[in-house]
Design an enzyme around this catalytic site. Structure first.
Site, PDB file in Angstrom:
ATOM      1  N   GLN A 174       9.227  71.093   4.175  1.00 50.28           N
ATOM      2  CA  GLN A 174       9.774  69.875   3.548  1.00 50.28           C
ATOM      3  C   GLN A 174      11.076  69.494   4.242  1.00 50.28           C
ATOM      4  O   GLN A 174      11.941  70.344   4.495  1.00 50.28           O
ATOM      5  CB  GLN A 174      10.020  70.117   2.053  1.00 50.28           C
ATOM      6  CG  GLN A 174      10.469  68.862   1.314  1.00 50.28           C
ATOM      7  CD  GLN A 174      10.654  69.100  -0.189  1.00 50.28           C
ATOM      8  OE1 GLN A 174      10.532  70.229  -0.676  1.00 50.28           O
ATOM      9  NE2 GLN A 174      10.936  68.035  -0.928  1.00 50.28           N
ATOM     10  N   ASP A 215       5.073  55.673   5.947  1.00 53.29           N
ATOM     11  CA  ASP A 215       5.856  56.738   6.583  1.00 53.29           C
ATOM     12  C   ASP A 215       6.342  56.222   7.945  1.00 53.29           C
ATOM     13  O   ASP A 215       5.568  55.643   8.718  1.00 53.29           O
ATOM     14  CB  ASP A 215       4.991  57.988   6.767  1.00 53.29           C
ATOM     15  CG  ASP A 215       5.823  59.208   7.146  1.00 53.29           C
ATOM     16  OD1 ASP A 215       5.804  60.179   6.391  1.00 53.29           O
ATOM     17  OD2 ASP A 215       6.496  59.179   8.202  1.00 53.29           O
ATOM     18  N   ILE A 216       7.629  56.421   8.222  1.00 52.42           N
ATOM     19  CA  ILE A 216       8.230  55.863   9.432  1.00 52.42           C
ATOM     20  C   ILE A 216       7.746  56.585  10.706  1.00 52.42           C
ATOM     21  O   ILE A 216       7.784  56.008  11.795  1.00 52.42           O
ATOM     22  CB  ILE A 216       9.775  55.918   9.308  1.00 52.42           C
ATOM     23  CG1 ILE A 216      10.437  54.841  10.148  1.00 52.42           C
ATOM     24  CG2 ILE A 216      10.326  57.295   9.632  1.00 52.42           C
ATOM     25  CD1 ILE A 216      11.909  54.622   9.816  1.00 52.42           C
ATOM     26  N   HIS A 269       7.685  63.664  -2.610  1.00 53.53           N
ATOM     27  CA  HIS A 269       6.860  62.609  -2.013  1.00 53.53           C
ATOM     28  C   HIS A 269       5.471  63.157  -1.713  1.00 53.53           C
ATOM     29  O   HIS A 269       5.319  64.259  -1.202  1.00 53.53           O
ATOM     30  CB  HIS A 269       7.484  62.039  -0.740  1.00 53.53           C
ATOM     31  CG  HIS A 269       7.941  63.063   0.241  1.00 53.53           C
ATOM     32  ND1 HIS A 269       9.096  63.789   0.071  1.00 53.53           N
ATOM     33  CD2 HIS A 269       7.399  63.487   1.403  1.00 53.53           C
ATOM     34  CE1 HIS A 269       9.244  64.621   1.099  1.00 53.53           C
ATOM     35  NE2 HIS A 269       8.219  64.469   1.907  1.00 53.53           N
ATOM     36  N   HIS A 301       2.160  62.698   0.515  1.00 54.30           N
ATOM     37  CA  HIS A 301       1.651  62.078   1.740  1.00 54.30           C
ATOM     38  C   HIS A 301       0.186  61.704   1.529  1.00 54.30           C
ATOM     39  O   HIS A 301      -0.595  62.519   1.024  1.00 54.30           O
ATOM     40  CB  HIS A 301       1.678  63.070   2.910  1.00 54.30           C
ATOM     41  CG  HIS A 301       3.040  63.555   3.319  1.00 54.30           C
ATOM     42  ND1 HIS A 301       3.702  63.053   4.410  1.00 54.30           N
ATOM     43  CD2 HIS A 301       3.850  64.514   2.808  1.00 54.30           C
ATOM     44  CE1 HIS A 301       4.856  63.687   4.567  1.00 54.30           C
ATOM     45  NE2 HIS A 301       4.977  64.584   3.608  1.00 54.30           N
TER      46      HIS A 301
HETATM   47  P1  5GP Z   1       8.287  66.099   4.513  1.00 52.40           P
HETATM   48  O1  5GP Z   1       8.406  66.818   5.813  1.00 52.40           O
HETATM   49  O2  5GP Z   1       9.559  66.232   3.702  1.00 52.40           O
HETATM   50  O3  5GP Z   1       7.061  66.466   3.742  1.00 52.40           O
HETATM   51  O4  5GP Z   1       8.072  64.580   4.881  1.00 52.40           O
HETATM   52  C1  5GP Z   1       9.086  63.660   5.069  1.00 52.40           C
HETATM   53  C2  5GP Z   1       8.444  62.424   5.631  1.00 52.40           C
HETATM   54  O5  5GP Z   1       9.358  61.364   5.513  1.00 52.40           O
HETATM   55  C3  5GP Z   1       8.085  62.538   7.109  1.00 52.40           C
HETATM   56  O6  5GP Z   1       6.690  62.298   7.270  1.00 52.40           O
HETATM   57  C4  5GP Z   1       8.938  61.480   7.772  1.00 52.40           C
HETATM   58  O7  5GP Z   1       8.261  60.813   8.818  1.00 52.40           O
HETATM   59  C5  5GP Z   1       9.269  60.542   6.637  1.00 52.40           C
HETATM   60  N1  5GP Z   1      10.549  59.884   6.738  1.00 52.40           N
HETATM   61  C6  5GP Z   1      11.742  60.452   7.057  1.00 52.40           C
HETATM   62  N2  5GP Z   1      12.725  59.542   7.028  1.00 52.40           N
HETATM   63  C7  5GP Z   1      12.146  58.368   6.687  1.00 52.40           C
HETATM   64  C8  5GP Z   1      12.665  57.039   6.497  1.00 52.40           C
HETATM   65  O8  5GP Z   1      13.840  56.756   6.641  1.00 52.40           O
HETATM   66  N3  5GP Z   1      11.762  56.081   6.146  1.00 52.40           N
HETATM   67  C9  5GP Z   1      10.427  56.357   5.973  1.00 52.40           C
HETATM   68  N4  5GP Z   1       9.651  55.353   5.632  1.00 52.40           N
HETATM   69  N5  5GP Z   1       9.923  57.585   6.151  1.00 52.40           N
HETATM   70  C10 5GP Z   1      10.768  58.583   6.499  1.00 52.40           C
END
Ligand code: 5GP
Length: 140
Positions: free
Chosen positions: A98, A35-36, A104, A106
Site C-alpha cells: 500500500q 488511477d493516474i 481504496h 482498485h
Molecule cells: P496502492 O499502492 O496504495 O494500493 O495504490 C495507490 C494507487 O494510487 C496507485 O495505483 C497509484 O497509481 C494511484 N495514485 C497515486 N497518486 C495518485 C494521484 O495523485 N491521483 C490518482 N488519480 N491516482 C494516484
C-alpha cells in the site's frame, strides 16, 4: 494495527478538491476516479468519503457504499471497454505494498496474472488446519 490516518494524504486532498482527478462517479459516501498510473487502461479507484487507512478501519456503512459504487463501475467498465475480466484488489499496509494510506479499491480491467500471480503449489493441509484454528481463535 494500522498507521494513523493522515489528513494530508493524496486521496484526502482529492476529496477536498485540492488536487484534481478524473472523476468517474460520486455519491454522498464514495468517489470513483481514474488511477493516474493505470495497471491497465480503464483502471479505476473507489474511495470512501471518510477517514480510513485500509480495510480493518473502514466503517461498515462505507464498506457497503464502496461495494455499491464498485458494482456500478464494473458494469461501466465492461460496457465501455468491451472486456469482461475486472480484477478487484486492495492493499492493506505498506508491507502489502500500500502506498496511499486512504482506503481504496482498485478495479483493473485485466487478468489477475497481469497484476499479480496465482500460486500453483498446494499447501500442507496440516499447516492450513493449524493456521485456520489460530485465526479462528483470534476472532473469538
Ligand atoms: P496502492 O499502492 O496504495 O494500493 O495504490 C495507490 C494507487 O494510487 C496507485 O495505483 C497509484 O497509481 C494511484 N495514485 C497515486 N497518486 C495518485 C494521484 O495523485 N491521483 C490518482 N488519480 N491516482 C494516484
Amino acid at each position: 494495527m494500522t498507521v494513523a490516518y493522515d489528513d494530508n494524504n493524496i486521496f484526502a486532498k482529492i476529496l477536498r478538491g485540492e488536487i484534481p482527478c478524473h472523476k468517474v462517479y460520486e455519491d454522498d459516501k464514495t468517489l470513483a476516479f481514474m488511477d493516474i498510473m493505470p495497471v491497465a487502461m480503464g483502471h479505476v479507484l473507489v474511495i470512501p468519503k471518510c477517514p480510513a487507512v485500509e480495510l480493518s478501519d473502514l466503517p461498515l456503512d462505507y464498506a457497503v457504499a464502496v461495494i455499491a459504487t464498485a458494482q456500478k463501475i464494473i458494469k461501466a467498465q465492461r460496457s465501455v471497454l468491451n472486456i469482461q475480466g475486472i480484477t478487484q484488489m486492495q492493499l492493506n499496509d505498506a508491507q502489502a505494498g500500500q502506498s496511499v494510506f486512504h482506503y481504496h479499491m482498485h478495479l483493473v480491467p485485466a487478468h489477475f496474472s497481469e497484476v499479480a500471480k496465482h500460486e500453483t503449489a498446494m499447501a500442507d493441509p496440516q499447516a492450513l488446519a493449524a493456521l485456520a484454528a489460530k485465526l479462528s481463535a483470534a476472532i473469538a
